[in-house]
Design an enzyme around this catalytic site. Sequence first.
Site, PDB file in Angstrom:
ATOM      1  N   LYS A 205       0.814  -1.267   0.034  1.00  0.00           N
ATOM      2  CA  LYS A 205       0.026   0.080   0.093  1.00  0.00           C
ATOM      3  C   LYS A 205       0.721   1.272  -0.009  1.00  0.00           C
ATOM      4  O   LYS A 205       0.716   2.021  -1.030  1.00  0.00           O
ATOM      5  CB  LYS A 205      -0.834  -0.010   1.334  1.00  0.00           C
ATOM      6  CG  LYS A 205      -1.900   1.055   1.409  1.00  0.00           C
ATOM      7  CD  LYS A 205      -2.649   1.064   2.542  1.00  0.00           C
ATOM      8  CE  LYS A 205      -3.370   2.563   2.734  1.00  0.00           C
ATOM      9  NZ  LYS A 205      -4.380   2.421   3.775  1.00  0.00           N
ATOM     10  N   GLU A 211      10.708  -4.642   4.628  1.00  0.00           N
ATOM     11  CA  GLU A 211      10.897  -5.806   4.233  1.00  0.00           C
ATOM     12  C   GLU A 211      10.495  -6.157   2.689  1.00  0.00           C
ATOM     13  O   GLU A 211      10.959  -6.746   1.961  1.00  0.00           O
ATOM     14  CB  GLU A 211      10.046  -6.751   5.057  1.00  0.00           C
ATOM     15  CG  GLU A 211      10.387  -6.890   6.314  1.00  0.00           C
ATOM     16  CD  GLU A 211       9.539  -5.569   7.209  1.00  0.00           C
ATOM     17  OE1 GLU A 211       9.085  -4.794   6.818  1.00  0.00           O
ATOM     18  OE2 GLU A 211       9.267  -6.053   8.365  1.00  0.00           O
ATOM     19  N   GLY A 267      -4.715  -1.517   5.140  1.00  0.00           N
ATOM     20  CA  GLY A 267      -3.978  -2.867   4.558  1.00  0.00           C
ATOM     21  C   GLY A 267      -4.589  -4.114   4.906  1.00  0.00           C
ATOM     22  O   GLY A 267      -4.858  -5.079   3.987  1.00  0.00           O
ATOM     23  N   ARG A 268      -5.194  -4.492   6.059  1.00  0.00           N
ATOM     24  CA  ARG A 268      -5.880  -5.599   6.429  1.00  0.00           C
ATOM     25  C   ARG A 268      -7.184  -5.878   5.943  1.00  0.00           C
ATOM     26  O   ARG A 268      -7.671  -6.956   6.003  1.00  0.00           O
ATOM     27  CB  ARG A 268      -5.808  -5.921   7.808  1.00  0.00           C
ATOM     28  CG  ARG A 268      -6.188  -4.647   8.752  1.00  0.00           C
ATOM     29  CD  ARG A 268      -5.969  -4.546  10.185  1.00  0.00           C
ATOM     30  NE  ARG A 268      -6.452  -3.570  10.997  1.00  0.00           N
ATOM     31  CZ  ARG A 268      -5.763  -2.472  11.108  1.00  0.00           C
ATOM     32  NH1 ARG A 268      -4.514  -2.383  10.357  1.00  0.00           N
ATOM     33  NH2 ARG A 268      -6.187  -1.298  11.793  1.00  0.00           N
ATOM     34  N   GLU A 353      -4.714  -6.148  14.881  1.00  0.00           N
ATOM     35  CA  GLU A 353      -4.177  -5.031  14.391  1.00  0.00           C
ATOM     36  C   GLU A 353      -5.242  -3.996  14.724  1.00  0.00           C
ATOM     37  O   GLU A 353      -4.809  -2.855  14.699  1.00  0.00           O
ATOM     38  CB  GLU A 353      -3.594  -5.123  13.084  1.00  0.00           C
ATOM     39  CG  GLU A 353      -2.597  -3.870  12.946  1.00  0.00           C
ATOM     40  CD  GLU A 353      -1.753  -4.185  11.537  1.00  0.00           C
ATOM     41  OE1 GLU A 353      -2.327  -4.046  10.568  1.00  0.00           O
ATOM     42  OE2 GLU A 353      -0.678  -4.339  11.552  1.00  0.00           O
ATOM     43  N   HIS A 384      -5.332 -32.598  18.491  1.00  0.00           N
ATOM     44  CA  HIS A 384      -4.061 -33.457  19.252  1.00  0.00           C
ATOM     45  C   HIS A 384      -3.213 -32.631  19.581  1.00  0.00           C
ATOM     46  O   HIS A 384      -1.891 -33.009  19.888  1.00  0.00           O
ATOM     47  CB  HIS A 384      -3.614 -34.358  17.964  1.00  0.00           C
ATOM     48  CG  HIS A 384      -4.679 -35.388  17.854  1.00  0.00           C
ATOM     49  ND1 HIS A 384      -4.944 -36.506  18.193  1.00  0.00           N
ATOM     50  CD2 HIS A 384      -5.945 -35.385  16.905  1.00  0.00           C
ATOM     51  CE1 HIS A 384      -5.928 -37.206  17.849  1.00  0.00           C
ATOM     52  NE2 HIS A 384      -6.516 -36.509  16.920  1.00  0.00           N
ATOM     53  N   LYS A 512       9.768  -0.466  14.219  1.00  0.00           N
ATOM     54  CA  LYS A 512      10.090  -0.438  12.944  1.00  0.00           C
ATOM     55  C   LYS A 512      11.172   0.641  13.057  1.00  0.00           C
ATOM     56  O   LYS A 512      12.243   0.542  12.408  1.00  0.00           O
ATOM     57  CB  LYS A 512       9.067   0.240  11.878  1.00  0.00           C
ATOM     58  CG  LYS A 512       8.150  -0.729  11.499  1.00  0.00           C
ATOM     59  CD  LYS A 512       7.242  -0.080  10.263  1.00  0.00           C
ATOM     60  CE  LYS A 512       5.886  -0.741  10.131  1.00  0.00           C
ATOM     61  NZ  LYS A 512       5.029  -0.188   9.211  1.00  0.00           N
TER      62      LYS A 512
END
Length: 549
Positions: A205, A211, A267-268, A353, A384, A512
């Site tokens: 975005k 990264e 973003g999400r 977030e 399990h 960051k």
Amino acid sequence: MSLSELSSWNKIRNYALSNKSKKLLDYFSNDKDRFNNFSIECDDLIFDYSKNFIDNELMQLFLNLADEIALKEKIEDMFSGMKINTTENRAVLHTALRDFATKEIILDGENIIPKIEKVRLQMKDFVSRVHSGKFLGYSSKKITNIVNIGIGGSDLGPAMVCKALAAYKIKDINIYFVSNIDPTDITDVLAKLSPENTLFIIASKTFTTQETIRNAETAKEWFLKNSGNNHSNIAKHFIALSTNKDAVTNFGISEENMFEFWDWVGGRYSLWSAIGISIALYVGYDNFEKLLLGANEIDNHFRKMPFEKNIPFIMAMLSTYYNNFMNAASYAVIPYDHYLIRFPAFLQQLDMESNGKSITKSNDKVDYNTGAIIWGEPGTNAQHSFFQLIHQGTQMIPLDFIAGVNSLNPIENHHEMLLSNYFAQTEALMNGKNEQIVQDELIKTNKTQEEIQMLLPHKVFPGSKPSNSILYKKLTPKVLGKLIVLYEHKVFVQGVIWNVNSFDQWGVELGKQLAIRILPELMNNEEINSHDDSTNGLINYYKKWKNKS
Ligand code: F6P
């Protein structure tokens, strides 16, 4: 007025206190038609919330709270484009991306619908050119490998959906997701690829995420090195999805290879935008549109259904009730559908977030709990692993169980075995197993009294563990769209109740900034003493051990 001062909120608190000793089974004995009364069918999906601590009285209190916080109006504020993301002065209009009926939503004097339609067409055209072979790689080979490079919302949504819809994939198209800056991530992916038939999608975005940009540079270097170092070939192998034209062109991707979205798409919440192009490339544009249509169905449900029949509202209220009044710090989501393996990870960003905040929209510190910790794994694997703690541990952990009636890969009775566990777990969690039953069972095993007394408490299940069950006919793009949006709006309602801004994420900034400061410190051999003693110690160990393994 703060949430803690609202009369409906305090009535809910009092209800919780006075019903503290009630068991889930008590709710069933008082209501013979409980399943019908506390479940909602929505086309090809049913939501059963009857295995929760809810009755008509509590539902009424939930409805009173909705009134008192003006929830209806707040929903309309979002859908109509009010700038409800106050700390970033932005509207929140991801719902418009999947709305094919509305022809006008005005934002800052401009109708955003034509802009959305234009990008949708651009995506459709591009996807069709890739699939038909009109868009070819530099050596005239068809594109068969798609690599999405992005992180957070620019990765989790499309990665989750591509995994979920793998049964609908276009033949000969493979998809890969690179998100982590850990060089292992991109190394693993590049090792499987040839530059001739690979398309890199740089999804960001902001187009400033450290990264993503670093991974994109590495991909570009790899591409040039392995394709004859001809920069003009980049246009045939790199596209960008972003809101930031300048950064995209600076990176070396031309505007015509850029698919735009806008600052009013969080973003999400961005898989519905150009960020979804990896989905369309993988499962076809038509399936991408079906995903959007399913999403839109739940938008309409959320907007129009009275709250007592409104699934996201009820999901939100129950989860909030457990979080604030029954000490449930976490919430588990267990898909009994292996295609949904990435769904809990996607929900972690969506929920945590969004609502992991402690300052209200009126700038006060909250005096109540907000966002729960979201976690989960597919069933039956989860059973399990950590179900022991859910059944017999000391924590109260509400759960959502999600399953499809029909498998997309039927083999003999596999699916029935899966679903028998899906049904059994919610029943076991609710019913538990009391001492008497355990004792009767142990007596039948010829054990001595001493052995029985020793084992007995370990085999008792307290029960009364609440869960929702979501059951759909089959995992289709439309059903998946619906499922995702149920949770999007659940998160929205909880944000309104807690009066936090669900659409910013300032909490990710500090780490960051520090990483940017530390990076140059790692590039030399000098001893570091600019941090606290622990951080200095660790960095200096890094330096001591670097390249000495
Ligand atoms: O660091 C968090 C975050 O800002 C998320 O909110 C976002 O989804 C992700 O980073 C990626 O951001 P971008 O799409 O701008 O690269």
